[in-house]
Design a protein around this motif. Structure first.
Motif, short mmCIF file in Angstrom:
data_model
loop_
_atom_site.label_atom_id
_atom_site.label_comp_id
_atom_site.label_asym_id
_atom_site.label_seq_id
_atom_site.Cartn_x
_atom_site.Cartn_y
_atom_site.Cartn_z
N PRO A 1 0.74 -1.19 0.02
CA PRO A 1 0.15 0.27 -0.12
C PRO A 1 0.57 1.22 0.51
CG PRO A 1 -0.57 -0.67 1.81
CD PRO A 1 0.70 -2.04 1.16
N LEU A 2 0.58 1.96 -0.59
CA LEU A 2 0.81 3.46 -0.38
C LEU A 2 0.50 4.14 0.48
CD1 LEU A 2 1.50 4.70 -4.44
CD2 LEU A 2 2.76 3.03 -3.13
N GLY A 3 1.27 4.51 1.39
CA GLY A 3 0.63 4.96 3.14
C GLY A 3 -0.21 6.81 2.42
N PHE A 4 0.52 7.05 2.03
CA PHE A 4 0.08 8.59 1.77
C PHE A 4 -1.14 8.93 1.13
CE2 PHE A 4 2.84 7.91 -1.44
CZ PHE A 4 2.33 8.64 -2.75
N ILE A 5 -1.62 7.71 0.55
CA ILE A 5 -3.08 7.20 -0.22
C ILE A 5 -3.94 7.37 0.35
CG2 ILE A 5 -3.99 6.48 -2.14
CD1 ILE A 5 -1.72 7.51 -3.00
N PRO A 6 -5.21 6.98 0.37
CA PRO A 6 -6.47 6.14 1.60
C PRO A 6 -6.67 5.21 0.61
CG PRO A 6 -7.02 7.95 1.16
CD PRO A 6 -5.57 8.76 0.33
N GLU A 7 -6.87 4.32 1.29
CA GLU A 7 -7.01 3.12 0.52
C GLU A 7 -8.20 2.52 -0.20
OE1 GLU A 7 -8.36 2.31 4.86
OE2 GLU A 7 -6.46 3.78 3.78
N GLU A 8 -8.84 3.19 -0.04
CA GLU A 8 -10.39 3.44 -0.67
C GLU A 8 -10.22 3.84 -2.41
OE1 GLU A 8 -10.73 7.08 1.95
OE2 GLU A 8 -10.16 4.87 2.33
N TYR A 9 -9.05 4.20 -2.60
CA TYR A 9 -8.66 4.53 -3.92
C TYR A 9 -8.47 3.58 -4.76
CZ TYR A 9 -9.34 9.86 -2.75
OH TYR A 9 -9.63 10.76 -1.67
N GLY A 10 -8.29 3.09 -3.99
CA GLY A 10 -7.81 1.52 -4.40
C GLY A 10 -6.25 1.58 -5.61
N ILE A 11 -5.54 2.48 -4.93
CA ILE A 11 -4.63 2.18 -5.40
C ILE A 11 -2.83 1.94 -4.58
CG2 ILE A 11 -3.07 4.08 -5.87
CD1 ILE A 11 -5.04 6.10 -6.33
N THR A 12 -2.45 1.29 -5.09
CA THR A 12 -1.23 0.24 -4.39
C THR A 12 0.03 0.33 -5.56
OG1 THR A 12 -1.53 -1.65 -5.58
CG2 THR A 12 -2.86 -1.02 -3.20
N GLY A 13 1.28 0.32 -4.56
CA GLY A 13 2.27 0.23 -5.49
C GLY A 13 3.22 -0.58 -5.88
N ALA A 14 4.32 -1.07 -6.13
CA ALA A 14 4.77 -2.65 -7.01
C ALA A 14 6.32 -2.37 -6.97
CB ALA A 14 4.18 -3.10 -7.74
N THR A 15 7.05 -2.33 -6.66
CA THR A 15 8.48 -3.08 -7.60
C THR A 15 8.84 -4.11 -8.09
OG1 THR A 15 9.81 -3.35 -5.46
CG2 THR A 15 9.64 -1.48 -5.22
N PHE A 16 9.19 -4.70 -9.10
CA PHE A 16 10.20 -5.75 -9.91
C PHE A 16 10.81 -5.68 -9.89
CE2 PHE A 16 7.70 -2.92 -12.29
CZ PHE A 16 8.71 -3.44 -13.75
N LEU A 17 11.94 -7.30 -10.75
CA LEU A 17 13.13 -7.33 -10.67
C LEU A 17 12.68 -8.99 -11.78
CD1 LEU A 17 15.77 -7.57 -11.63
CD2 LEU A 17 15.93 -8.39 -9.08
N ASP A 18 12.45 -8.05 -13.26
CA ASP A 18 12.91 -9.12 -14.30
C ASP A 18 13.97 -9.34 -15.08
OD1 ASP A 18 9.87 -9.04 -13.62
OD2 ASP A 18 9.48 -7.94 -15.43
N MET A 19 14.33 -10.78 -15.09
CA MET A 19 15.33 -11.20 -15.96
C MET A 19 15.18 -12.62 -16.41
SD MET A 19 17.61 -11.83 -12.40
CE MET A 19 16.86 -12.70 -11.38
N ALA A 20 15.54 -12.76 -18.02
CA ALA A 20 14.57 -13.62 -18.72
C ALA A 20 15.91 -13.74 -19.95
CB ALA A 20 13.77 -12.99 -19.71
N SER A 21 15.79 -14.72 -20.56
CA SER A 21 16.68 -14.73 -21.91
C SER A 21 15.78 -15.56 -22.83
CB SER A 21 17.97 -15.66 -21.76
OG SER A 21 19.00 -15.99 -22.62
#
Length: 782
Positions: free
Chosen positions: A699-719
């Motif tokens: 969750p993004l702490g500065f955005i109320p959860e009722e807005y339905g906005i969340t954050g994500a971080t990711f690392l992808d590797m592929a060949s």
């Protein structure tokens, strides 16, 4: 529409006239009775005797009906009390606005003023609820006698409909406008008011989980940015009971065996347009499983054999669902061994100091009861057999209460019914029970038109139709068309989920797709069909076998030059193949799961006729869990594939692997993998691929959860790498190279559909790999 001002004036005169006339008539009647009593002798003071009757003012009601209601007979004595009772009956009949009774010696004069008839019914001021819906709630009818009491009942029914919609401040006023010939127009004037939203959802007593986390459990939501479109933020009293149960189940599934939701208190704001809903919780302590054993004194039970079936391990977080599944395993083992009426009863011993729960599954003889019959009611469309096949029990089988409860859950999970109640009652003999199934059907079809957009595919439109209970047979029929600026696809699918009355899903689908991406030097087209059978092979695993037929055509664009690797693919080729997919998944089981795994392994064998001969193998392993009190969800996925050509053939591009956003983010579709450097063509594809993806959603702490906005971080590797045969003189790089990228994402669950924004940066890449640093995906249906 009837003018508002006229309705008010008409009602004012009508209400005043009714009340004044009634008081006036009652006064005259009492004065007349009093005069008659004073003039009569003492012997005659208590009785009257009328020889003739006259009724005035009645046009619709027969004179005989008036006198019958009054209760008088020519020549028969009648007391003053009886005459007054008759007067009251006439008033209460709902037929007359005013009634007067005037004794005139031996003659009784009855003067009535009939209620008018309803000339017209109108509804004013409504916007949220249509006239057609309101009309079904109104009991008053045109060309029938107007009844003020019925009009008030109608107004109350309309107000209740608005209350269900969350508009508790709505008011409904029934008013009349008098017309000629003793007729009135009945007008319901509605002031809808504002929706009574849930302005704040709060919790008291929660220590383990934050308010933000618990709000995600509830069906009720706080009013947020899209309050105009979201119905779940409307306060509905019946939904509070469901939310209370959801909270309790959430805590129980996480080991809080003593949890109690002490109260759920809604407070209405003074403006009556908002609620403040507070849940008071007593969490208790979190418990884990201690010793878990199977015990029995029955001579037919081999205890070590049953102990081997115990899957619950000491140290696991206590979960009632785990106990229920364990009971099913033990009782199923007894059934396979031919032991009837064996029940596994859990006996739990608390250890408060260690915060563990020891469980003994006691295998004992249950009550000897048999299922006499299964009665099903309420299914107007759904066939009986669709419901019956959710029961593992049939008429004549031993009665197992847990199996009946499990069948009830399976019926509810079908999605065909808004309500499904399964209860057992005593049968015709003491040794039998009757299982009653009462269902209430709900719509199971959907028709959607939509729009979508992604940086990779551009703008597109879609049409889809789906029916999950086709003709009431429990079959699935779906059809979809998706078009984009560079791609289009259509698909028709039919599934019979209970083929041959077994848990065996028969599927058939037809597909067609075209692609003309600007990044390519050719156009492609694919069409074909696929049919398969899918069935369970374990508690969490299923196997799908299929046959597929496809025709693929690759066309070189005019004015372009193809890589020699692709020249062999120009033209049309037929692929006829059989294959299978094995899936094992514990993700998305239970209430808001905290962890789980998904495993998938499949192989496709081409060469059953057609032009292509190969074996295509794919695999996937994925895991999910939550941390920080379920605030953060971690996902990890590893997958890969191998395409092996058979005989002297070489792979075609239509069957090779290409990267896309589902394999690695941060690169264009076909942006990595084998590349003919002389032609700057990145769309060759490869015979092999591997990918690893790791993501954290939070969750993004500065955005109320009722807005339905969340954050994500990711690392992808592929060949993507490897080709069968590279023509001489070609400058093709098909070596293994591990591309990688990191990024952040914003996930927005909006009222018009899910949106995802990805911002990505490549870490490892070759000079000819094609990056995509931003991706936006929008999909909506309307």
């Amino acid at each position: 529409m009837i003018e508002h001002g006229k309705a008010q004036n008409g009602v004012g005169r009508g209400a005043t006239s009714i009340l004044t006339s009634w008081i006036y008539g009652l006064r005259l009647t009492l004065l007349a009775l009093l005069g008659a009593v004073l003039m009569a002798g003492a012997a005659q003071a208590q009785t009257f005797q009328f020889q003739t009757f006259e009724v005035q003012g009645n046009t619709r009601i027969e004179t005989a009906s008036v006198l019958s209601t009054l209760g008088v007979t020519p020549g028969q004595p009648i007391s003053a009390g009886q005459l007054n009772d008759g007067f009251q009956r006439l008033q209460a009949s709902g037929l007359f606005e005013t009634v007067e009774i005037v004794p005139q010696g031996s003659k009784l004069l009855v003067i009535v003023n009939e209620y008018p008839t309803v000339n017209r019914i109108s509804i004013e001021g409504n916007n949220r609820i249509k006239d057609e819906q309101i009309e079904t709630l109104i009991g008053s009818q045109v060309r029938r006698v107007y009844s003020p009491a019925q009009a008030e009942l109608d107004a109350a029914a309309i107000s209740e409909a608005y209350a269900i919609e969350g508009r508790l401040s709505a008011t409904v006023q029934p008013k009349i406008i008098r017309r000629s010939d003793n007729r009135v127009d009945l007008v319901f004037e509605i002031a809808e008011g504002r929706v009574s939203e849930v302005e704040r959802l709060s919790f008291v007593g929660n220590r383990a989980y934050s308010d933000r986390r618990l709000r995600r459990i509830l069906e009720t939501k706080q009013a947020g940015l899209f309050r105009t479109f979201i119905g779940s933020d409307t306060f509905i009293a019946d939904r509070v009971a469901l939310d209370t149960q959801l909270l309790r189940d959430f805590y129980l599934s996480r080991g809080y065996a003593d949890v109690q939701v002490l109260s759920a208190t809604p407070e209405l704001a003074p403006s009556r347009d908002a609620y403040f809903l507070t849940f008071r919780i007593q969490e208790g302590q979190q418990f884990r499983f201690g010793q878990v054993n199977a015990v029995s004194t029955l001579p037919d039970i081999n205890v070590p054999e049953y102990q081997a079936e115990v899957r619950v391990k000491p140290g696991d977080i206590f979960n009632p669902q785990s106990i229920e599944r364990q009971i099913q395993r033990l009782e199923l083992l007894a059934t396979r061994q031919g032991l009837t009426f064996v029940r596994a009863t859990p006996q739990i011993t608390r250890n408060d100091a260690a915060r563990t729960l020891d469980v003994d599954f006691v295998l004992e003889r249950g009550e000897r009861l048999f299922v006499e019959r299964i009665d099903i009611e309420g299914n107007a469309t759904t066939l009986d057999r669709v419901i019956r096949r959710q029961f593992d029990t049939v008429e004549g089988d031993p009665f197992n209460p847990r199996e009946i409860r499990a069948s009830a859950e399976r019926i509810r999970a079908l999605g065909y019914f808004s309500q499904a109640d399964v209860e057992a009652r005593e049968g015709t003999t003491p040794e039998s029970v009757i299982v009653d199934v009462n269902v209430e059907e709900q719509p199971t079809g959907s028709l959607g038109f939509g729009a979508n957009y992604s940086v990779e595919s551009g703008v597109g439109v879609s049409f889809n139709f789906s029916e999950t209970n086709f003709l009431g047979r429990g079959q699935i029929l779906s059809f979809s068309i998706d078009t984009g600026s560079e791609n289009s696809a259509s698909n028709l699918t039919f599934v019979e989920p209970f083929f041959l009355n077994r848990d065996l899903a028969l599927s058939f689908s037809i597909f067609y797709s075209e692609s003309s991406q600007d990044s390519r030097t050719f156009d492609s087209r694919s069409a074909g069909f696929r049919t398969g059978l899918e069935f369970p092979v374990g508690e969490f695993s299923r196997l799908n076998t299929y046959y597929s037929f496809a025709t693929d055509k690759l066309t070189e664009r005019s004015g372009t030059t193809l890589s020699p690797v692709l020249l062999a693919d120009v033209g049309e080729a037929i692929t006829s193949s059989v294959g299978y997919n094995y899936t094992y998944s514990t993700i998305n089981t239970g209430l808001d799961p905290t962890r789980g795994v998904r495993l998938r392994f499949g192989q496709q064998f081409a060469g059953v006729g057609g032009d292509e001969e190969f074996i295509k193998t794919t695999f996937l392993a994925s895991a999910q869990r939550t941390v920080r009190n379920d605030e953060v969800t971690l996902n990890g996925t590893f997958e890969g594939g191998v395409l092996t050509s058979l005989g002297d053939g070489i792979s075609r591009s239509s069957n090779r692997f290409f990267n896309n956003q589902s394999i690695i983010r941060g690169f264009e579709s076909g942006g990595i993998g084998p590349r003919d450097l002389n032609f700057d063509d990145a769309t060759l594809g490869g015979n092999y691929f591997v990918a690893a993806r790791f993501e954290a959603q939070f969750p993004l702490g500065f955005i109320p959860e009722e807005y339905g906005i969340t954050g994500a971080t990711f690392l992808d590797m592929a060949s993507v790498w490897g080709l069968d045969d590279i023509p001489a003189g070609s400058n093709v790089d098909d070596d293994f190279y591990l591309n990688s990228a990191v990024g952040v994402g914003v996930l927005w669950d909006t009222a018009i559909g899910p949106l995802r924004f990805n911002f990505t940066r490549a870490i490892n890449k070759r000079s000819f790999d094609r990056e995509q640093t931003f991706d936006l995906t929008i999909q909506t249906r309307f």
